[in-house]
Each structure stands twice: as structure tokens, then as C-alpha cells.
Design a protein around this motif. Structure first.
Motif, mmCIF file in Angstrom:
data_model
loop_
_atom_site.group_PDB
_atom_site.id
_atom_site.type_symbol
_atom_site.label_atom_id
_atom_site.label_comp_id
_atom_site.label_asym_id
_atom_site.label_seq_id
_atom_site.Cartn_x
_atom_site.Cartn_y
_atom_site.Cartn_z
ATOM 1 N N GLU A 190 -1.402 7.102 4.648
ATOM 2 C CA GLU A 190 0.469 7.780 3.386
ATOM 3 C C GLU A 190 1.112 9.086 4.241
ATOM 4 O O GLU A 190 2.752 8.225 3.739
ATOM 5 C CB GLU A 190 -0.298 8.910 2.467
ATOM 6 C CG GLU A 190 -1.850 8.421 1.740
ATOM 7 C CD GLU A 190 -2.057 9.277 0.915
ATOM 8 O OE1 GLU A 190 -2.019 10.267 0.700
ATOM 9 O OE2 GLU A 190 -3.139 8.982 -0.448
ATOM 10 N N GLU A 220 3.231 6.474 6.085
ATOM 11 C CA GLU A 220 4.470 5.311 5.460
ATOM 12 C C GLU A 220 5.666 6.154 4.890
ATOM 13 O O GLU A 220 6.243 5.565 4.765
ATOM 14 C CB GLU A 220 3.454 4.708 3.884
ATOM 15 C CG GLU A 220 2.636 4.314 5.045
ATOM 16 C CD GLU A 220 1.497 2.836 2.620
ATOM 17 O OE1 GLU A 220 2.170 3.253 2.020
ATOM 18 O OE2 GLU A 220 0.738 3.128 3.720
ATOM 19 N N SER A 279 -1.601 2.021 8.390
ATOM 20 C CA SER A 279 -0.836 1.682 8.065
ATOM 21 C C SER A 279 0.313 1.105 9.802
ATOM 22 O O SER A 279 1.216 0.782 9.461
ATOM 23 C CB SER A 279 -0.386 2.691 7.518
ATOM 24 O OG SER A 279 -0.708 2.633 6.276
ATOM 25 N N GLU A 321 -1.559 -10.127 7.547
ATOM 26 C CA GLU A 321 -2.711 -9.894 6.599
ATOM 27 C C GLU A 321 -3.853 -10.242 7.477
ATOM 28 O O GLU A 321 -4.559 -9.676 7.614
ATOM 29 C CB GLU A 321 -2.251 -11.603 5.686
ATOM 30 C CG GLU A 321 -1.802 -11.277 4.785
ATOM 31 C CD GLU A 321 -1.548 -12.902 4.315
ATOM 32 O OE1 GLU A 321 -2.180 -13.703 4.748
ATOM 33 O OE2 GLU A 321 -1.303 -12.981 2.830
ATOM 34 N N ALA A 368 -6.746 -2.308 -0.330
ATOM 35 C CA ALA A 368 -5.624 -3.125 -1.752
ATOM 36 C C ALA A 368 -4.528 -1.983 -1.274
ATOM 37 O O ALA A 368 -3.303 -2.379 -0.774
ATOM 38 C CB ALA A 368 -6.133 -2.999 -2.962
ATOM 39 N N GLY A 369 -4.649 -0.988 -0.666
ATOM 40 C CA GLY A 369 -3.440 -0.473 -0.711
ATOM 41 C C GLY A 369 -2.748 -0.319 0.989
ATOM 42 O O GLY A 369 -1.707 -0.505 1.145
ATOM 43 N N GLN A 404 -3.034 -3.979 1.992
ATOM 44 C CA GLN A 404 -2.075 -4.736 1.466
ATOM 45 C C GLN A 404 -0.831 -4.868 1.156
ATOM 46 O O GLN A 404 0.040 -5.362 1.085
ATOM 47 C CB GLN A 404 -2.918 -5.532 0.423
ATOM 48 C CG GLN A 404 -2.689 -7.019 0.419
ATOM 49 C CD GLN A 404 -2.240 -7.724 1.901
ATOM 50 O OE1 GLN A 404 -3.086 -8.359 3.165
ATOM 51 N NE2 GLN A 404 -0.823 -8.298 1.974
ATOM 52 N N ARG A 405 -0.505 -3.748 -0.603
ATOM 53 C CA ARG A 405 0.454 -3.215 -1.199
ATOM 54 C C ARG A 405 1.453 -3.088 -0.085
ATOM 55 O O ARG A 405 3.352 -2.940 0.171
ATOM 56 C CB ARG A 405 0.372 -2.436 -2.269
ATOM 57 C CG ARG A 405 -0.072 -2.644 -2.582
ATOM 58 C CD ARG A 405 -0.683 -1.908 -4.091
ATOM 59 N NE ARG A 405 -1.268 -0.798 -3.742
ATOM 60 C CZ ARG A 405 -2.553 -0.198 -4.034
ATOM 61 N NH1 ARG A 405 -3.116 -1.254 -4.515
ATOM 62 N NH2 ARG A 405 -2.916 1.056 -3.841
ATOM 63 N N PHE A 406 1.243 -2.358 1.201
ATOM 64 C CA PHE A 406 2.240 -1.590 2.475
ATOM 65 C C PHE A 406 2.805 -2.945 2.717
ATOM 66 O O PHE A 406 3.634 -2.744 3.437
ATOM 67 C CB PHE A 406 1.546 -0.636 3.007
ATOM 68 C CG PHE A 406 1.999 -0.091 3.836
ATOM 69 C CD1 PHE A 406 3.557 0.961 4.098
ATOM 70 C CD2 PHE A 406 2.088 -0.757 5.821
ATOM 71 C CE1 PHE A 406 4.347 0.795 5.297
ATOM 72 C CE2 PHE A 406 2.673 -0.127 6.771
ATOM 73 C CZ PHE A 406 4.168 0.425 6.172
ATOM 74 N N ASP A 465 3.302 -5.767 2.102
ATOM 75 C CA ASP A 465 3.698 -6.846 1.328
ATOM 76 C C ASP A 465 5.334 -6.350 1.435
ATOM 77 O O ASP A 465 5.589 -7.054 1.013
ATOM 78 C CB ASP A 465 2.856 -7.031 -0.281
ATOM 79 C CG ASP A 465 1.717 -7.680 -0.600
ATOM 80 O OD1 ASP A 465 1.857 -8.248 1.023
ATOM 81 O OD2 ASP A 465 1.066 -7.521 -1.040
ATOM 82 N N ARG A 466 5.263 -4.856 1.560
ATOM 83 C CA ARG A 466 6.105 -4.492 1.297
ATOM 84 C C ARG A 466 7.100 -4.304 2.584
ATOM 85 O O ARG A 466 8.763 -5.130 2.808
ATOM 86 C CB ARG A 466 6.253 -2.991 1.076
ATOM 87 C CG ARG A 466 6.260 -1.863 -0.192
ATOM 88 C CD ARG A 466 6.040 -0.536 -0.398
ATOM 89 N NE ARG A 466 6.864 0.242 -0.304
ATOM 90 C CZ ARG A 466 7.760 0.881 -0.192
ATOM 91 N NH1 ARG A 466 6.584 1.454 -0.765
ATOM 92 N NH2 ARG A 466 9.295 1.120 -0.248
#
Length: 233
Positions: free
Chosen positions: A62, A65, A88, A122, A213-214, A216-218, A220-221
Motif C-alpha cells: 500500500e 502503490e 507491488s 499477470e 486480487a489487490g 491484480q487491480r494494481f 491492471d492500473r
């Protein structure tokens, strides 16, 4: 005679003593119990270690990011030290490294380059999730196997009790009960190891899914940002 009976009743244990049950048990049952106790200790070590590790990884991710999206110099954010202990950072580094390799050889096919970047992101996300969940397999194994190991100790103990009946030619409860109690103790220890393992595996697996999932969201951004930079070239 009544005095002797009274003394025997007075000397009889008033509650179960696990330590006494263990030392009175057959050597095979003792080996089963020792193995199950060690498995239980390792289960709790994994639970505590995983919880601490997950908390550290989430807080570091966190913080990274937030810095990643507000810092202009990406290279200074993605230094080697942070890549080693920040999931991350490793995810972002994988995507940016693939983008730079594609840009270095010339963006002849931007669509293919985006696909390679997505695969790199991924793949790194999957690697981070697999690394985090690495030791959870032991919880699943213990949860499924420990009751049967305890049952094996119980079966062996009951077989030994029947053997004692044959040797002493006495089927009274006083002869059978101690051996059966020792045998059932193995099953109890098996459940003691299995129940926390099953509960912890289910809960920690859900945490790993949320963690993945967290990331993966990062990812994707990051992929969206890299795609915009490709369009601007």
C-alpha cells in the motif's frame, strides 16, 4: 476388605490426565501422538508466521502503490532494495521491464506489446500469490490426514486392548478401559491438530485470494498507464 476398596477408590484418578495417558500408552500410540503434536505445533507456527507476513506485505504494498502513483521518477521508486521485499514493486517492475524491452526493439506491433506486458504483470501477480500461499498446503494436508493418523493410533490401541484380554483371559471393564482410553486419546490429538488446520486453511486461503486480487487491480492500473504511454509514442 472394605478398607482396601475405599483406599483404591480414593487413589483412583478423578479426571483424565493426558500426560499419564501418553506414558501408559503403547509405543506405537505414543509415536502417533508425538507426530500429531509436532504437526499441531507446526500448524500454529504457520498460522502466526503467515499472519505477520501478510500484514507486512500488505502495508508495504500500500505504501509503495501510493508513492508509485505520485512520484515522477519511476526508476527511483523501483530501486533494487524495494523490489526484494515489496510485492507491488516487483509487479510494477515486471510490467515496466517488458515495456522497455518492447520499446527498445521498436514498437512494430503495439497490440502484441500490450499483450506481453499484460502477461508479464499477470505472471508476477500469480508468482507473488503462490509464494504467499506456499506453506498453506501443509495446513490442508494436516487437516485431511491428521484424523486418520489419530484413528490409526486408536485402532492399534484397541487391538492391543483385545490382545490383553486374550492374555489375561479377563474381559472386565477394568482390563479393557485403560487401553481404550489411551487409544481414543490418539484420535482426540488428531482432531486437536486437524480442526485448527482446516479452519486456518479456509480463512488464510481467502486472505490470499484477496491479496492476489489487490495485486491484480494494481497490475491492471499499471497496464493501463503503460498502454497510454505506448499510444503517445
Amino acid at each position: 476388605m472394605d478398607l482396601l476398596n475405599s483406599l483404591a477408590v480414593a487413589a483412583a484418578p478423578t479426571r483424565l490426565d493426558p500426560v499419564e495417558l501418553f506414558f501408559d500408552a503403547d509405543i506405537v500410540v505414543q509415536a502417533v501422538i508425538v507426530g500429531l503434536v509436532l504437526a499441531s505445533v507446526w500448524v500454529w507456527a504457520i498460522i502466526i508466521g503467515f499472519t505477520l507476513r501478510m500484514g507486512r506485505s500488505k502495508s508495504r504494498s500500500e505504501a509503495f502503490e501510493e508513492e508509485f502513483w505520485t512520484h515522477e521518477d519511476v526508476d527511483s521508486v523501483l530501486d533494487l532494495k524495494r523490489r526484494k521485499d515489496n510485492p507491488s514493486a516487483r509487479v510494477a517492475a515486471a510490467g515496466i521491464a517488458e515495456f522497455r524491452r518492447s520499446h527498445k526493439s521498436g514498437l512494430k506491433d503495439p497490440s502484441a506489446a500490450r499483450s506481453r506486458v499484460a502477461q508479464a504483470l499477470e505472471g508476477q501477480v500469480a508468482y507473488e500469490a503462490d509464494t504467499m500461499a506456499n506453506r498453506l498446503n501443509f495446513l490442508a494436508t494436516t487437516g485431511s490426514v491428521a484424523p486418520f493418523v489419530g484413528l490409526f493410533g486408536t485402532v492399534w490401541g484397541i487391538m492391543n486392548s483385545f490382545f490383553q484380554i486374550g492374555m489375561q483371559q479377563n474381559s472386565s471393564l477394568a482390563v479393557v478401559a485403560p487401553g481404550i482410553a489411551e487409544a481414543l486419546f490418539a484420535t482426540a490429538v488428531g482432531l486437536f491438530a486437524a480442526i485448527p488446520a482446516v479452519i486456518a486453511y479456509n480463512r488464510l486461503s481467502n486472505k490470499v485470494n484477496g491479496y492476489e486480487a489487490g495485486l491484480q487491480r494494481f497490475a491492471d492500473r499499471v497496464h493501463a498507464q503503460i498502454s497510454r504511454e505506448m499510444e503517445a509514442i
